[in-house]
Scaffold this motif. Structure first.
Motif, PDB file in Angstrom:
ATOM      1  N   ILE A   1       0.834  -1.207   0.000  1.00 21.75           N
ATOM      2  CA  ILE A   1       0.000   0.000   0.000  1.00 21.75           C
ATOM      3  C   ILE A   1       0.864   1.250   0.000  1.00 21.75           C
ATOM      4  N   GLN A   2       1.940   1.229   0.797  1.00 27.44           N
ATOM      5  CA  GLN A   2       2.851   2.367   0.841  1.00 27.44           C
ATOM      6  C   GLN A   2       3.441   2.650  -0.534  1.00 27.44           C
ATOM      7  N   GLY A   3       3.788   1.588  -1.256  1.00 28.57           N
ATOM      8  CA  GLY A   3       4.335   1.754  -2.602  1.00 28.57           C
ATOM      9  C   GLY A   3       3.357   2.423  -3.545  1.00 28.57           C
ATOM     10  N   GLU A   4       2.074   2.089  -3.421  1.00 27.05           N
ATOM     11  CA  GLU A   4       1.051   2.711  -4.259  1.00 27.05           C
ATOM     12  C   GLU A   4       0.958   4.216  -3.980  1.00 27.05           C
ATOM     13  N   PHE A   5       1.051   4.603  -2.727  1.00 29.96           N
ATOM     14  CA  PHE A   5       0.966   6.026  -2.385  1.00 29.96           C
ATOM     15  C   PHE A   5       2.227   6.781  -2.807  1.00 29.96           C
ATOM     16  N   ASN A   6       3.364   6.099  -2.790  1.00 35.80           N
ATOM     17  CA  ASN A   6       4.584   6.731  -3.319  1.00 35.80           C
ATOM     18  C   ASN A   6       4.405   7.096  -4.784  1.00 35.80           C
ATOM     19  N   SER A   7       3.777   6.193  -5.524  1.00 29.04           N
ATOM     20  CA  SER A   7       3.531   6.436  -6.951  1.00 29.04           C
ATOM     21  C   SER A   7       2.560   7.591  -7.154  1.00 29.04           C
TER      22      SER A   7
END
Length: 411
Positions: free
Chosen positions: A225-231
């Motif tokens: 989920i954190q990776g999605e928000f980084n994007s």
């Protein structure tokens, strides 16, 4: 210190440690070398010697701190708290202003992607709950096996320990007190056994291994989920990933122990305290009456020596104690169920809170965009003016607080 040389050495060591290359404290009159005895002697004699003066300087420093410095510390702390609230408000105003300026532009396809991400996040939450349920079931299977193994040798271990039970009371003239002493020692030894099993087997092996697996799985889901928000941050210039990262970091404390059972008396202690339901005065009274009746009915006290009578009493306490212990199995497993569910639910609920925040951020992003697209130019300009005014008001408050803080530092 009895010698002048000793006092000088101690003083030099402390000054090097406290006020050396990396000083622990700053400012004057922060370190005092006093002798309460010598100061008292000087006061009684009416002499104002070095000990009297050193003690007087010490008390004056305390008075000054309580009168002035402590107030400044409280003021600075309060101002810092207010500033954090103001910064949060300003950050929200900047985001709102950015939305109105059209900085957040999401196409219909991108909106659909966000909806899909909301669904994925919900799915991750469901997977965590399902995994926790599976692990709880596995934990109880392992507990049952370990408990049976522990219980199998428990009687022999308690019997061995019973050899060291002792009492100052006579088996003839104060038999009730003797039985009570043996009963308390039985409870003590059984509590110790439960405590050792609860910590060595249940906590350190069974729970630790399964919780480690759950923690790893939760971390994997939250990292995704954190990776999605980084994007998202990179594509549309938001700071949602930072907000989520703070929340993820905040659950680390939940994953470092066993919840309410990790510290204090520990899991073993909680079991020992909560599971032996017959440790109260009522149980002891029952044991005393039962043992006394059994002893009186089985032999005449005059026929045996005192040691023989004591052994008979120990045997009856041992027998009746384990009978009551076995009758309390429902309470025991009720407490085990409470402990296991608590430590797993603690982690699952923490992860769910983070995922719920992630979903709320997704929804907030969509709401902001929808609002930006539907507002008229006039409405946008009016809101931008309102935001600008509020931002100025908050910044003015910050400046005033800075002036107050500077005045406190000068005083």
């Amino acid at each position: 210190m009895r010698t002048e040389k000793g006092r000088e050495q101690v003083q030099q060591r402390i000054e090097r440690f406290v006020q050396g290359q990396n000083p622990i404290v700053a400012g004057e009159n922060r370190v005092h070398f006093i002798s309460a005895q010598a100061a008292l002697d000087a006061i009684l004699r009416g002499d104002e010697d070095e000990y009297f003066n050193a003690f007087q300087n010490f008390t004056q420093s305390i008075e000054k701190f309580l009168t002035f410095d402590s107030g400044r510390v409280k003021i600075k702390h309060s101002i810092s708290q207010i500033n954090r609230v103001l910064e949060k408000c300003l950050d929200g105003l900047y985001k709102s202003n950015g939305t109105l300026d059209g900085k957040i532009q999401i196409s219909e396809a991108e909106k659909q992607k966000i909806l899909e991400k909301i669904g994925e996040a919900s799915g991750r939450d469901v997977r965590i709950h399902l995994l926790a349920d599976q692990l709880i079931k596995l934990v109880f299977e392992q507990i049952a096996e370990s408990w049976d193994e522990w219980r199998e040798g428990l009687s022999d271990r308690i019997a061995q320990k019973s050899q060291y039970w002792n009492s100052e009371h006579s088996p003839v003239f104060s038999q009730d007190k003797l039985i009570r002493d043996y009963t308390n020692q039985f409870i003590r030894d059984l509590s110790t056994e439960i405590d050792e099993w609860g910590n060595a087997k249940l906590k350190e092996v069974i729970l630790q291994e399964n919780l480690k697996y759950l923690d790893t799985s939760i971390a994997s889901e939250l990292d995704a989920i954190q990776g999605e928000f980084n994007s998202i941050d990179q594509n549309i210039q938001t700071n949602f990933s930072k907000q989520l990262k703070i929340s993820i970091s905040g659950i680390n404390d939940d994953f470092t122990g066993m919840g309410g059972f990790g510290g204090g008396v520990g899991i073993g202690g909680a079991l020992a305290a909560g599971l032996i339901v017959f440790t109260g005065l009522g149980f002891i009274a029952v044991i005393v009456a039962s043992v006394a009746a059994a002893i009186a009915g089985s032999f005449g006290l005059v026929m045996l020596d005192f040691d023989g009578i004591k052994d008979q009493i120990k045997g009856k306490v041992f027998e009746l104690g384990f009978q009551k212990f076995d009758e309390s199995m429902d309470k025991i497993f009720e407490k085990l169920n409470e402990i296991v569910n608590s430590v797993f639910e603690n982690r699952v609920e923490s992860a769910s809170r983070v995922i719920a925040q992630a979903i709320a951020l997704y929804e907030n992003l969509l709401e902001q965009q929808e609002k930006a697209h539907n507002e008229t130019l006039e409405q946008r300009e009016a809101e931008k003016m309102w935001i600008y005014q509020k931002r100025q008001e908050l910044e003015q408050i910050q400046n005033q607080l800075e002036i107050i803080l500077n005045k406190c530092s000068i005083v």
